[in-house]
Design an enzyme around this catalytic site. Sequence first.
Site, PDB file in Angstrom:
ATOM      1  N   ARG A 233      -3.866   1.182   0.799  1.00  0.00           N
ATOM      2  CA  ARG A 233      -3.421   1.752   2.124  1.00  0.00           C
ATOM      3  C   ARG A 233      -4.790   2.266   2.796  1.00  0.00           C
ATOM      4  O   ARG A 233      -5.486   3.046   1.990  1.00  0.00           O
ATOM      5  CB  ARG A 233      -2.148   2.727   2.070  1.00  0.00           C
ATOM      6  CG  ARG A 233      -1.905   3.136   3.458  1.00  0.00           C
ATOM      7  CD  ARG A 233      -0.677   3.785   3.063  1.00  0.00           C
ATOM      8  NE  ARG A 233       0.540   2.930   2.883  1.00  0.00           N
ATOM      9  CZ  ARG A 233       1.549   3.229   1.820  1.00  0.00           C
ATOM     10  NH1 ARG A 233       1.558   4.370   1.181  1.00  0.00           N
ATOM     11  NH2 ARG A 233       2.534   2.367   1.490  1.00  0.00           N
TER      12      ARG A 233
ATOM     13  N   ASN B 275       1.542  12.595  -3.336  1.00  0.00           N
ATOM     14  CA  ASN B 275       1.230  11.370  -4.159  1.00  0.00           C
ATOM     15  C   ASN B 275       0.607  11.721  -5.266  1.00  0.00           C
ATOM     16  O   ASN B 275      -0.332  12.348  -5.348  1.00  0.00           O
ATOM     17  CB  ASN B 275       0.008  10.624  -3.315  1.00  0.00           C
ATOM     18  CG  ASN B 275       0.795  10.223  -1.914  1.00  0.00           C
ATOM     19  OD1 ASN B 275       1.563   9.193  -1.553  1.00  0.00           O
ATOM     20  ND2 ASN B 275       0.092  10.985  -0.936  1.00  0.00           N
TER      21      ASN B 275
ATOM     22  N   ASP C 176      -3.857   5.437  -6.353  1.00  0.00           N
ATOM     23  CA  ASP C 176      -2.449   5.787  -6.198  1.00  0.00           C
ATOM     24  C   ASP C 176      -1.609   5.398  -7.422  1.00  0.00           C
ATOM     25  O   ASP C 176      -1.622   4.220  -7.723  1.00  0.00           O
ATOM     26  CB  ASP C 176      -1.889   5.258  -4.798  1.00  0.00           C
ATOM     27  CG  ASP C 176      -0.412   5.655  -4.606  1.00  0.00           C
ATOM     28  OD1 ASP C 176       0.509   5.175  -5.394  1.00  0.00           O
ATOM     29  OD2 ASP C 176      -0.268   6.279  -3.740  1.00  0.00           O
TER      30      ASP C 176
ATOM     31  N   ASP D 203       1.911   5.614  -7.426  1.00  0.00           N
ATOM     32  CA  ASP D 203       3.099   5.401  -7.259  1.00  0.00           C
ATOM     33  C   ASP D 203       4.177   6.474  -7.141  1.00  0.00           C
ATOM     34  O   ASP D 203       4.877   6.610  -6.163  1.00  0.00           O
ATOM     35  CB  ASP D 203       3.747   4.219  -8.127  1.00  0.00           C
ATOM     36  CG  ASP D 203       3.028   2.921  -8.337  1.00  0.00           C
ATOM     37  OD1 ASP D 203       2.593   2.446  -7.192  1.00  0.00           O
ATOM     38  OD2 ASP D 203       2.627   2.761  -9.349  1.00  0.00           O
TER      39      ASP D 203
ATOM     40  N   ASP E 235      10.124   6.810  -6.337  1.00  0.00           N
ATOM     41  CA  ASP E 235       9.357   5.477  -6.799  1.00  0.00           C
ATOM     42  C   ASP E 235       8.983   5.648  -8.535  1.00  0.00           C
ATOM     43  O   ASP E 235       8.071   4.865  -8.794  1.00  0.00           O
ATOM     44  CB  ASP E 235       8.003   5.412  -6.153  1.00  0.00           C
ATOM     45  CG  ASP E 235       8.272   5.246  -4.746  1.00  0.00           C
ATOM     46  OD1 ASP E 235       9.369   4.693  -4.260  1.00  0.00           O
ATOM     47  OD2 ASP E 235       7.157   5.658  -3.718  1.00  0.00           O
TER      48      ASP E 235
ATOM     49  N   GLU F 158       9.072   1.940  -9.384  1.00  0.00           N
ATOM     50  CA  GLU F 158       7.597   1.402  -9.380  1.00  0.00           C
ATOM     51  C   GLU F 158       6.629   1.785  -9.974  1.00  0.00           C
ATOM     52  O   GLU F 158       5.661   0.860 -10.647  1.00  0.00           O
ATOM     53  CB  GLU F 158       7.257   1.782  -7.694  1.00  0.00           C
ATOM     54  CG  GLU F 158       6.209   1.003  -7.432  1.00  0.00           C
ATOM     55  CD  GLU F 158       5.511   1.216  -5.814  1.00  0.00           C
ATOM     56  OE1 GLU F 158       4.677   0.958  -5.422  1.00  0.00           O
ATOM     57  OE2 GLU F 158       6.447   2.159  -5.148  1.00  0.00           O
TER      58      GLU F 158
END
EC number: 3.6.1.15
Length: 175
Positions: free
Chosen positions: A23, A87, A103, A105, A120, A123
């Site tokens: 991102r 994060n 990152d 997750d 998450d 994930e």
Amino acid sequence: MSFPTPGSIIDIQSYKHNGTLHRTWEDTVILKGNSSVVIAGNDRILVTESDGRQWRTREPAICYFNAQQWFNVIGMIRQDGFYYYCNLGTPYIWDNEALKYIDYDLDIKVFPDMSYILLDEDEYNLHRQMMNYPHELDYIIKKNLQDLMSMINQRKGPFEPGFIEQWYERYLEFR
């Protein structure tokens, strides 16, 4: 390594463990930047996902990155108070192109009353297996998750009363 000066506009890029771009956030204003900490602000900026989708943030935010911590914190300023999105990821690097981090997750969403939820986990576990995170990395991430929850509970760092207001006032000076 030179860091952008206050008032500079930068991009922020997050990557995944396998090196793929995750991102990008554009037009973030540096409020403080050095080898230890970066504090920045933005408002209704363009975010681009790895698949090319784009969207705009909905509110002003203050971003906190610390070179010693495996997490970053986004303090969002909303009508009903401050929300934080945290994060879990590597400490930042600045390479004169963008502020970058990996990152991992796991995220924590913090509400105005300072209650929070962990997000998450599925994930994280999926990517941990798919990308073969080393045991040492898993340990570092989980330790930093505990450190982050402790900071939230103790109202330290970016969760300290007045932190977001102080840096938002500074951000408004550059708009």
